[in-house]
Design a protein around this motif. Structure first.
Motif, PDB file in Angstrom:
ATOM      1  N   VAL A 211       0.860  -1.188   0.000  1.00 47.21           N
ATOM      2  CA  VAL A 211       0.000   0.000   0.000  1.00 47.21           C
ATOM      3  C   VAL A 211       0.890   1.229   0.000  1.00 47.21           C
ATOM      4  CG1 VAL A 211      -1.774   1.302   1.232  1.00 47.21           C
ATOM      5  CG2 VAL A 211      -1.839  -1.201   1.237  1.00 47.21           C
ATOM      6  N   VAL A 212       0.644   2.140  -0.919  1.00 47.61           N
ATOM      7  CA  VAL A 212       1.411   3.381  -1.008  1.00 47.61           C
ATOM      8  C   VAL A 212       0.467   4.543  -0.729  1.00 47.61           C
ATOM      9  CG1 VAL A 212       2.880   4.845  -2.431  1.00 47.61           C
ATOM     10  CG2 VAL A 212       2.956   2.356  -2.707  1.00 47.61           C
ATOM     11  N   VAL A 213       0.761   5.314   0.311  1.00 45.26           N
ATOM     12  CA  VAL A 213      -0.030   6.496   0.665  1.00 45.26           C
ATOM     13  C   VAL A 213       0.756   7.724   0.230  1.00 45.26           C
ATOM     14  CG1 VAL A 213      -1.098   7.823   2.522  1.00 45.26           C
ATOM     15  CG2 VAL A 213      -1.091   5.316   2.615  1.00 45.26           C
ATOM     16  N   VAL A 214       0.175   8.498  -0.672  1.00 46.35           N
ATOM     17  CA  VAL A 214       0.851   9.663  -1.243  1.00 46.35           C
ATOM     18  C   VAL A 214       0.115  10.929  -0.829  1.00 46.35           C
ATOM     19  CG1 VAL A 214       1.510  10.826  -3.381  1.00 46.35           C
ATOM     20  CG2 VAL A 214       1.732   8.347  -3.195  1.00 46.35           C
ATOM     21  N   GLY A 215       0.860  11.928  -0.418  1.00 45.21           N
ATOM     22  CA  GLY A 215       0.253  13.196  -0.037  1.00 45.21           C
ATOM     23  C   GLY A 215       1.311  14.262   0.135  1.00 45.21           C
ATOM     24  N   ALA A 216       0.906  15.499  -0.013  1.00 45.11           N
ATOM     25  CA  ALA A 216       1.821  16.632   0.162  1.00 45.11           C
ATOM     26  C   ALA A 216       2.249  16.742   1.620  1.00 45.11           C
ATOM     27  CB  ALA A 216       1.135  17.919  -0.302  1.00 45.11           C
ATOM     28  N   PRO A 217       3.334  17.462   1.897  1.00 38.36           N
ATOM     29  CA  PRO A 217       3.779  17.632   3.285  1.00 38.36           C
ATOM     30  C   PRO A 217       2.675  18.219   4.155  1.00 38.36           C
ATOM     31  CG  PRO A 217       5.433  18.473   1.764  1.00 38.36           C
ATOM     32  CD  PRO A 217       4.226  18.159   0.939  1.00 38.36           C
ATOM     33  N   GLY A 218       2.530  17.674   5.366  1.00 39.31           N
ATOM     34  CA  GLY A 218       1.587  18.233   6.315  1.00 39.31           C
ATOM     35  C   GLY A 218       0.172  17.706   6.224  1.00 39.31           C
ATOM     36  N   LEU A 353       9.306   7.644   1.681  1.00 35.94           N
ATOM     37  CA  LEU A 353       9.921   6.834   0.620  1.00 35.94           C
ATOM     38  C   LEU A 353      10.499   7.707  -0.488  1.00 35.94           C
ATOM     39  CD1 LEU A 353      10.529   4.010  -0.431  1.00 35.94           C
ATOM     40  CD2 LEU A 353       8.278   3.991  -1.527  1.00 35.94           C
ATOM     41  N   HIS A 354      10.024   8.953  -0.626  1.00 29.37           N
ATOM     42  CA  HIS A 354      10.578   9.858  -1.639  1.00 29.37           C
ATOM     43  C   HIS A 354      12.042  10.189  -1.355  1.00 29.37           C
ATOM     44  CE1 HIS A 354       8.571  12.084   1.606  1.00 29.37           C
ATOM     45  NE2 HIS A 354       9.577  12.936   1.510  1.00 29.37           N
ATOM     46  N   TRP A 355      12.518   9.903  -0.138  1.00 27.92           N
ATOM     47  CA  TRP A 355      13.940  10.050   0.183  1.00 27.92           C
ATOM     48  C   TRP A 355      14.625   8.679   0.228  1.00 27.92           C
ATOM     49  CZ3 TRP A 355      12.215  13.714   4.582  1.00 27.92           C
ATOM     50  CH2 TRP A 355      12.127  15.023   4.085  1.00 27.92           C
ATOM     51  N   GLY A 356      13.938   7.666  -0.255  1.00 27.33           N
ATOM     52  CA  GLY A 356      14.480   6.321  -0.217  1.00 27.33           C
ATOM     53  C   GLY A 356      15.443   6.054  -1.361  1.00 27.33           C
ATOM     54  N   ASP A 357      15.638   4.777  -1.672  1.00 27.45           N
ATOM     55  CA  ASP A 357      16.632   4.411  -2.678  1.00 27.45           C
ATOM     56  C   ASP A 357      16.105   3.266  -3.523  1.00 27.45           C
ATOM     57  OD1 ASP A 357      18.039   1.708  -1.415  1.00 27.45           O
ATOM     58  OD2 ASP A 357      17.324   3.097   0.124  1.00 27.45           O
ATOM     59  N   LEU A 358      16.567   3.211  -4.767  1.00 29.57           N
ATOM     60  CA  LEU A 358      16.095   2.195  -5.703  1.00 29.57           C
ATOM     61  C   LEU A 358      16.433   0.773  -5.255  1.00 29.57           C
ATOM     62  CD1 LEU A 358      14.662   1.598  -8.350  1.00 29.57           C
ATOM     63  CD2 LEU A 358      16.846   1.915  -9.546  1.00 29.57           C
ATOM     64  N   GLY A 372       4.386 -13.957  -1.925  1.00 33.02           N
ATOM     65  CA  GLY A 372       3.207 -14.456  -2.634  1.00 33.02           C
ATOM     66  C   GLY A 372       1.998 -14.671  -1.767  1.00 33.02           C
ATOM     67  N   SER A 373       1.832 -15.879  -1.245  1.00 27.92           N
ATOM     68  CA  SER A 373       0.653 -16.244  -0.464  1.00 27.92           C
ATOM     69  C   SER A 373       0.921 -16.210   1.039  1.00 27.92           C
ATOM     70  CB  SER A 373       0.172 -17.642  -0.870  1.00 27.92           C
ATOM     71  OG  SER A 373       1.210 -18.600  -0.666  1.00 27.92           O
ATOM     72  N   LEU A 374       1.781 -15.284   1.453  1.00 26.95           N
ATOM     73  CA  LEU A 374       2.085 -15.123   2.873  1.00 26.95           C
ATOM     74  C   LEU A 374       1.661 -13.728   3.334  1.00 26.95           C
ATOM     75  CD1 LEU A 374       5.645 -16.730   3.008  1.00 26.95           C
ATOM     76  CD2 LEU A 374       3.527 -17.710   3.901  1.00 26.95           C
ATOM     77  N   PRO A 375       1.384 -13.549   4.637  1.00 28.04           N
ATOM     78  CA  PRO A 375       0.916 -12.247   5.144  1.00 28.04           C
ATOM     79  C   PRO A 375       2.054 -11.240   5.315  1.00 28.04           C
ATOM     80  CG  PRO A 375       1.018 -13.814   6.947  1.00 28.04           C
ATOM     81  CD  PRO A 375       1.345 -14.586   5.697  1.00 28.04           C
ATOM     82  N   PHE A 376       2.516 -10.695   4.196  1.00 29.58           N
ATOM     83  CA  PHE A 376       3.567  -9.674   4.195  1.00 29.58           C
ATOM     84  C   PHE A 376       2.935  -8.382   3.697  1.00 29.58           C
ATOM     85  CE2 PHE A 376       7.565  -7.981   1.935  1.00 29.58           C
ATOM     86  CZ  PHE A 376       8.008  -7.333   3.073  1.00 29.58           C
ATOM     87  N   PHE A 377       2.860  -7.371   4.574  1.00 29.70           N
ATOM     88  CA  PHE A 377       2.146  -6.126   4.293  1.00 29.70           C
ATOM     89  C   PHE A 377       3.140  -4.967   4.321  1.00 29.70           C
ATOM     90  CE2 PHE A 377      -0.557  -2.474   5.247  1.00 29.70           C
ATOM     91  CZ  PHE A 377      -1.722  -2.725   4.522  1.00 29.70           C
ATOM     92  N   VAL A 378       3.292  -4.295   3.199  1.00 28.95           N
ATOM     93  CA  VAL A 378       4.196  -3.148   3.096  1.00 28.95           C
ATOM     94  C   VAL A 378       3.359  -1.879   3.005  1.00 28.95           C
ATOM     95  CG1 VAL A 378       6.014  -2.020   1.759  1.00 28.95           C
ATOM     96  CG2 VAL A 378       5.953  -4.530   1.935  1.00 28.95           C
ATOM     97  N   LEU A 379       3.590  -0.945   3.904  1.00 29.19           N
ATOM     98  CA  LEU A 379       2.900   0.344   3.896  1.00 29.19           C
ATOM     99  C   LEU A 379       3.947   1.436   3.717  1.00 29.19           C
ATOM    100  CD1 LEU A 379       0.484   2.219   4.287  1.00 29.19           C
ATOM    101  CD2 LEU A 379       0.773   1.974   6.776  1.00 29.19           C
ATOM    102  N   ALA A 380       3.901   2.112   2.583  1.00 36.27           N
ATOM    103  CA  ALA A 380       4.878   3.161   2.266  1.00 36.27           C
ATOM    104  C   ALA A 380       4.191   4.518   2.252  1.00 36.27           C
ATOM    105  CB  ALA A 380       5.528   2.888   0.921  1.00 36.27           C
ATOM    106  N   LEU A 381       4.833   5.498   2.858  1.00 42.12           N
ATOM    107  CA  LEU A 381       4.335   6.874   2.894  1.00 42.12           C
ATOM    108  C   LEU A 381       5.274   7.746   2.075  1.00 42.12           C
ATOM    109  CD1 LEU A 381       3.733   7.108   6.766  1.00 42.12           C
ATOM    110  CD2 LEU A 381       2.233   6.104   5.030  1.00 42.12           C
ATOM    111  N   ALA A 382       4.709   8.595   1.229  1.00 40.91           N
ATOM    112  CA  ALA A 382       5.581   9.381   0.347  1.00 40.91           C
ATOM    113  C   ALA A 382       4.872  10.634  -0.135  1.00 40.91           C
ATOM    114  CB  ALA A 382       6.014   8.536  -0.858  1.00 40.91           C
ATOM    115  N   ARG A 383       5.668  11.549  -0.603  1.00 41.06           N
ATOM    116  CA  ARG A 383       5.141  12.755  -1.263  1.00 41.06           C
ATOM    117  C   ARG A 383       4.960  12.466  -2.751  1.00 41.06           C
ATOM    118  NH1 ARG A 383       9.192  17.061   1.732  1.00 41.06           N
ATOM    119  NH2 ARG A 383       8.495  16.584   3.856  1.00 41.06           N
TER     120      ARG A 383
END
Length: 443
Positions: A211-218, A353-358, A372-383
């Motif tokens: 899941v990627v949550v994108v939003g401006a600062p603040g 994540l916008h300050w992250g790395d490739l 794949g079929s395992l409960p691995f949940f990635v939540l990324a926050l970024a601008r």
């Protein structure tokens, strides 16, 4: 010191077309008597050049004033919170180089005339400058605007009603506070329901999800994530990585930070202690079996706890080839995630994540595919600029994209409703503008 010196420009009362922008200015004593007395002229010149490099590394410009003080001006198009953080890191580095001299930082709107900012901001940073008796150990005094902008990421010391800069916080505050009390989370019910539904799908199916949550600062990305985690921290293995703007783009930097936190590795610990923590974490995973030592060795490469390669042919060979090392790091991380998810769901939170790395993005992409079929949940926050840096961000993986809009008017009114607004009124209009920008509000 050998340096061109000039008078600070006198404030002008004329109407000008000089550019006005949000700036941070740092004022520092140009010398420490204990150190400067022992330096030759050539050493003073070299030291001045070192100070210029520190300022430039943080995006600032250093000038030497006639009063033997140094002035560093920083500006940019980023959010005021980021600008203030740059200034804080710069001030800490300058103070270390200068031998612990006092400094002050002020933030606000300023005009730039020639090479220096002019006007009220410059007056304020001069008035803030620590005087005798000796200031607190930090020695870096802040104006109200700068203290407010740094409160989430740095310790702010209050001494005699004055604000002083402490060090960066180990865990930045995700919950905004008002008069030392947490503010309620309002206006994000829909987004929280979306996150909850995606989490339930990940755990109940089970299936890996990003899941990627994108939003401006603040706009409240961190607060949204905190509210989401608060309900699930007991039900999952939570790993948290926060990107450092001063190390943006460093290979595997963001993922390494998350893994170091998960393993309890602290900065400055002896190598043997770091290795033992990696081994302990890996050996508790039953699913790895005979691969445990192999996985630990390559996780050690990621978290700066390298193992000796005598007798380990794979590790020794990988260290001779960056391409082979990349493959082995991927295999090690995939196996680690797989084994962790066999025991309980894993929730990986990546802030900024916008300050992250490739390399981090690619390694997580591979782990999502492998889980794949395992409960691995990635939540990324970024601008929003994250899509320019990583255009195909986990596009082939199951997941969700949430774009945060500004809070509805009613929710914003509830959020900012105060029993006594006068307690929070900024003393200067410039500070009000800066703080409004940092919250993403209109002004």
């Amino acid at each position: 010191m050998v340096e061109d010196r000039f008078e600070m420009p006198a404030p002008s009362v004329e109407i000008t077309t000089a550019e006005r922008r949000v700036m941070c200015v740092i004022l520092a004593e140009g010398r420490s008597a204990e150190i400067d007395a022992t330096l030759s002229e050539a050493e003073c010149a070299a030291r001045t050049e070192a100070l210029r490099r520190i300022a430039a590394r943080h995006g600032g410009r250093l000038e030497l004033l006639q009063s033997q003080r140094l002035l560093v001006a920083l500006s940019g198009v980023e959010a005021p919170t980021d600008l203030a953080a740059r200034a804080a890191h710069c001030a800490i580095a300058l103070r270390a180089e200068l031998g612990g001299v006092p400094l002050s930082i002020a933030t606000g709107m300023a005009e730039v005339a020639g090479r220096l900012p002019v006007g009220a901001l410059l007056d304020r940073v001069v008035q803030l400058f620590p005087q005798r008796p000796r200031p607190p150990e930090s020695g870096i005094r802040l104006d109200g605007a700068t203290a407010g902008l740094l409160a989430r990421s740095f310790d702010i010391l209050q001494v005699d009603e004055r604000s002083w800069l402490g060090g960066p916080k180990e865990e930045p505050d995700s919950v905004p506070r008002l008069l030392a009390k947490p503010t309620p989370c309002v206006g994000r019910e829909r987004e929280l329901l979306q996150l909850a539904a995606e989490w339930r799908h990940c755990v109940d199916e089970p299936s890996a999800s990003a899941v990627v949550v994108v939003g401006a600062p603040g706009l409240g990305k961190s607060r949204l994530a905190w509210e989401f985690l608060r309900e699930r921290s007991e039900a999952a293995e939570v790993w948290i990585g926060r990107a450092d703007p001063m190390a943006a783009g460093s290979a595997f930097g963001l993922l390494a930070q998350a893994l170091r936190r998960a393993m309890g590795i602290l900065d400055g610990e002896p190598l043997e202690v770091r290795r033992s923590k990696v081994l302990a974490r890996v050996e508790r995973l039953d699913g790895l079996g005979a691969k445990a030592q192999h996985v630990a060795a390559f996780l050690g490469e990621l978290v700066r706890a390298p193992f000796p390669d005598e007798g380990d042919v794979q590790l020794h060979t990988a260290r001779q080839s960056s391409m082979l090392m990349g493959d082995r790091l991927r295999e090690g991380f995939e196996s680690f995630v797989w084994a962790e998810c066999q025991q309980r769901p894993v929730l990986l939170l990546l802030e900024d994540l916008h300050w992250g790395d490739l390399p981090t993005v690619m390694l997580i992409d591979a782990a999502l595919q492998h889980a794949g079929s395992l409960p691995f949940f990635v939540l990324a926050l970024a601008r929003p600029e994250v899509h320019e840096l990583f255009p195909a961000l986990w596009s082939e993986r199951h997941g969700l994209r949430i774009r945060l809009a500004p809070l509805p008017r009613r929710a914003s009114e509830l959020r900012h409703a105060l029993p006594n607004k006068s307690l929070l009124q900024p003393r200067q209009n410039e500070q009000c503008v800066v703080c409004a920008r940092s919250r993403g509000e209109r002004y």
